[in-house]
Write a protein that holds these residues in place. Structure first.
Motif, PDB file in Angstrom:
ATOM      1  N   SER A 280     -13.979   9.037 -23.814  1.00  0.00           N
ATOM      2  CA  SER A 280     -12.668   9.007 -23.169  1.00  0.00           C
ATOM      3  C   SER A 280     -12.763   8.605 -21.696  1.00  0.00           C
ATOM      4  CB  SER A 280     -11.940  10.344 -23.327  1.00  0.00           C
ATOM      5  OG  SER A 280     -12.690  11.388 -22.786  1.00  0.00           O
ATOM      6  N   GLN A 281     -13.837   8.988 -21.014  1.00  0.00           N
ATOM      7  CA  GLN A 281     -14.033   8.568 -19.622  1.00  0.00           C
ATOM      8  C   GLN A 281     -14.164   7.045 -19.540  1.00  0.00           C
ATOM      9  OE1 GLN A 281     -17.536  11.010 -18.923  1.00  0.00           O
ATOM     10  NE2 GLN A 281     -16.512  11.969 -17.175  1.00  0.00           N
ATOM     11  N   LEU A 282     -14.962   6.480 -20.435  1.00  0.00           N
ATOM     12  CA  LEU A 282     -15.157   5.032 -20.439  1.00  0.00           C
ATOM     13  C   LEU A 282     -13.864   4.314 -20.814  1.00  0.00           C
ATOM     14  CD1 LEU A 282     -18.670   4.818 -22.134  1.00  0.00           C
ATOM     15  CD2 LEU A 282     -18.121   4.508 -19.709  1.00  0.00           C
ATOM     16  N   GLU A 283     -13.181   4.819 -21.842  1.00  0.00           N
ATOM     17  CA  GLU A 283     -11.925   4.200 -22.266  1.00  0.00           C
ATOM     18  C   GLU A 283     -10.917   4.160 -21.125  1.00  0.00           C
ATOM     19  OE1 GLU A 283     -10.718   6.386 -25.736  1.00  0.00           O
ATOM     20  OE2 GLU A 283     -12.304   5.488 -26.970  1.00  0.00           O
ATOM     21  N   GLU A 284     -10.776   5.277 -20.417  1.00  0.00           N
ATOM     22  CA  GLU A 284      -9.823   5.353 -19.299  1.00  0.00           C
ATOM     23  C   GLU A 284     -10.190   4.359 -18.201  1.00  0.00           C
ATOM     24  OE1 GLU A 284      -6.899   5.885 -16.756  1.00  0.00           O
ATOM     25  OE2 GLU A 284      -6.921   6.630 -18.825  1.00  0.00           O
ATOM     26  N   LYS A 285     -11.460   4.237 -17.919  1.00  0.00           N
ATOM     27  CA  LYS A 285     -11.905   3.316 -16.875  1.00  0.00           C
ATOM     28  C   LYS A 285     -11.595   1.866 -17.258  1.00  0.00           C
ATOM     29  CE  LYS A 285     -15.193   3.696 -13.316  1.00  0.00           C
ATOM     30  NZ  LYS A 285     -16.461   4.136 -12.819  1.00  0.00           N
ATOM     31  N   PHE A 286     -11.826   1.507 -18.529  1.00  0.00           N
ATOM     32  CA  PHE A 286     -11.545   0.143 -18.980  1.00  0.00           C
ATOM     33  C   PHE A 286     -10.042  -0.146 -18.949  1.00  0.00           C
ATOM     34  CE2 PHE A 286     -15.606   0.674 -21.600  1.00  0.00           C
ATOM     35  CZ  PHE A 286     -16.388   0.124 -20.603  1.00  0.00           C
ATOM     36  N   ARG A 287      -9.254   0.845 -19.299  1.00  0.00           N
ATOM     37  CA  ARG A 287      -7.790   0.651 -19.272  1.00  0.00           C
ATOM     38  C   ARG A 287      -7.291   0.496 -17.832  1.00  0.00           C
ATOM     39  NH1 ARG A 287      -5.868   1.443 -24.348  1.00  0.00           N
ATOM     40  NH2 ARG A 287      -7.031   2.837 -25.697  1.00  0.00           N
ATOM     41  N   SER A 288      -7.766   1.336 -16.937  1.00  0.00           N
ATOM     42  CA  SER A 288      -7.251   1.309 -15.564  1.00  0.00           C
ATOM     43  C   SER A 288      -7.805   0.146 -14.746  1.00  0.00           C
ATOM     44  CB  SER A 288      -7.519   2.636 -14.861  1.00  0.00           C
ATOM     45  OG  SER A 288      -8.897   2.840 -14.685  1.00  0.00           O
ATOM     46  N   GLN A 289      -9.073  -0.176 -14.905  1.00  0.00           N
ATOM     47  CA  GLN A 289      -9.680  -1.198 -14.046  1.00  0.00           C
ATOM     48  C   GLN A 289      -9.695  -2.599 -14.651  1.00  0.00           C
ATOM     49  OE1 GLN A 289     -13.295  -0.063 -12.071  1.00  0.00           O
ATOM     50  NE2 GLN A 289     -12.609   2.035 -11.844  1.00  0.00           N
TER      51      GLN A 289
ATOM     52  N   GLN B 284     -19.579 -13.822 -18.292  1.00  0.00           N
ATOM     53  CA  GLN B 284     -18.681 -13.376 -17.221  1.00  0.00           C
ATOM     54  C   GLN B 284     -17.894 -12.136 -17.662  1.00  0.00           C
ATOM     55  OE1 GLN B 284     -16.385 -16.651 -15.774  1.00  0.00           O
ATOM     56  NE2 GLN B 284     -15.936 -15.655 -13.832  1.00  0.00           N
ATOM     57  N   ARG B 285     -17.489 -12.099 -18.925  1.00  0.00           N
ATOM     58  CA  ARG B 285     -16.787 -10.918 -19.462  1.00  0.00           C
ATOM     59  C   ARG B 285     -17.693  -9.699 -19.406  1.00  0.00           C
ATOM     60  NH1 ARG B 285     -13.684 -13.065 -24.893  1.00  0.00           N
ATOM     61  NH2 ARG B 285     -12.695 -14.877 -23.943  1.00  0.00           N
ATOM     62  N   HIS B 286     -18.944  -9.872 -19.839  1.00  0.00           N
ATOM     63  CA  HIS B 286     -19.885  -8.749 -19.840  1.00  0.00           C
ATOM     64  C   HIS B 286     -20.172  -8.272 -18.421  1.00  0.00           C
ATOM     65  CE1 HIS B 286     -21.599  -9.206 -24.166  1.00  0.00           C
ATOM     66  NE2 HIS B 286     -20.291  -9.271 -24.117  1.00  0.00           N
ATOM     67  N   ARG B 287     -20.251  -9.196 -17.484  1.00  0.00           N
ATOM     68  CA  ARG B 287     -20.457  -8.808 -16.080  1.00  0.00           C
ATOM     69  C   ARG B 287     -19.276  -8.004 -15.547  1.00  0.00           C
ATOM     70  NH1 ARG B 287     -23.150 -14.451 -14.022  1.00  0.00           N
ATOM     71  NH2 ARG B 287     -25.286 -13.923 -14.592  1.00  0.00           N
ATOM     72  N   LEU B 288     -18.068  -8.391 -15.940  1.00  0.00           N
ATOM     73  CA  LEU B 288     -16.873  -7.630 -15.542  1.00  0.00           C
ATOM     74  C   LEU B 288     -16.958  -6.196 -16.046  1.00  0.00           C
ATOM     75  CD1 LEU B 288     -13.661  -9.819 -16.088  1.00  0.00           C
ATOM     76  CD2 LEU B 288     -14.231  -8.485 -14.068  1.00  0.00           C
ATOM     77  N   VAL B 289     -17.308  -6.050 -17.317  1.00  0.00           N
ATOM     78  CA  VAL B 289     -17.423  -4.715 -17.917  1.00  0.00           C
ATOM     79  C   VAL B 289     -18.530  -3.929 -17.219  1.00  0.00           C
ATOM     80  CG1 VAL B 289     -18.012  -3.443 -20.011  1.00  0.00           C
ATOM     81  CG2 VAL B 289     -16.471  -5.417 -20.145  1.00  0.00           C
ATOM     82  N   ASN B 290     -19.682  -4.539 -17.062  1.00  0.00           N
ATOM     83  CA  ASN B 290     -20.809  -3.839 -16.430  1.00  0.00           C
ATOM     84  C   ASN B 290     -20.497  -3.411 -14.998  1.00  0.00           C
ATOM     85  OD1 ASN B 290     -22.495  -3.905 -18.672  1.00  0.00           O
ATOM     86  ND2 ASN B 290     -23.403  -5.856 -18.106  1.00  0.00           N
ATOM     87  N   SER B 291     -19.781  -4.238 -14.265  1.00  0.00           N
ATOM     88  CA  SER B 291     -19.435  -3.852 -12.892  1.00  0.00           C
ATOM     89  C   SER B 291     -18.412  -2.712 -12.883  1.00  0.00           C
ATOM     90  CB  SER B 291     -18.926  -5.050 -12.089  1.00  0.00           C
ATOM     91  OG  SER B 291     -17.685  -5.502 -12.587  1.00  0.00           O
ATOM     92  N   THR B 292     -17.585  -2.650 -13.916  1.00  0.00           N
ATOM     93  CA  THR B 292     -16.597  -1.569 -14.024  1.00  0.00           C
ATOM     94  C   THR B 292     -17.270  -0.219 -14.236  1.00  0.00           C
ATOM     95  OG1 THR B 292     -14.952  -3.093 -14.909  1.00  0.00           O
ATOM     96  CG2 THR B 292     -14.595  -0.753 -15.359  1.00  0.00           C
ATOM     97  N   ILE B 293     -18.368  -0.213 -14.997  1.00  0.00           N
ATOM     98  CA  ILE B 293     -19.053   1.053 -15.290  1.00  0.00           C
ATOM     99  C   ILE B 293     -20.437   1.102 -14.622  1.00  0.00           C
ATOM    100  CG2 ILE B 293     -17.782   1.580 -17.402  1.00  0.00           C
ATOM    101  CD1 ILE B 293     -20.205   0.438 -18.968  1.00  0.00           C
TER     102      ILE B 293
END
Length: 87
Positions: free
Chosen positions: A6-15, A50-59
């Motif tokens: 849920s922490q990861l899900e919330e971060k992906f939704r918000s950021q 580039q998509r994976h880098r976006l995700v990795n930088s988010t978390i």
């Protein structure tokens, strides 16, 4: 400190403005191995790396604890196609 789905899900939704997120803890609850499907309009026109880098930088902070992170990064259109093909 263990990371939760849920922490990861919330971060992906918000950021990332994710419209659909499905995160599964593959580590039997210890929070060190995850598999995720992330659907975001921010992925439009971006290559996979580039998509994976976006995700990795988010978390970035969470990745200091996570040992393995498998992801599928789809645009909303790609996600709809996946749902239609699966059904």
């Amino acid at each position: 400190m263990a990371i939760t789905c849920s922490q990861l899900e919330e971060k992906f939704r918000s950021q990332l403005g994710a419209t659909h997120v499905d995160v599964v803890d593959m580590s039997d609850g210890c929070g060190s191995k995850f598999k995720a499907i992330i659907v975001s309009p921010q992925f439009e026109g971006k290559p996979l790396l580039q998509r994976h880098r976006l995700v990795n930088s988010t978390i970035e902070e969470e990745m200091k604890i996570i040992h393995a992170f498998e992801m599928k990064t789809w645009t909303p259109e790609q996600y709809e196609k996946q749902k239609n093909n699966a059904g």
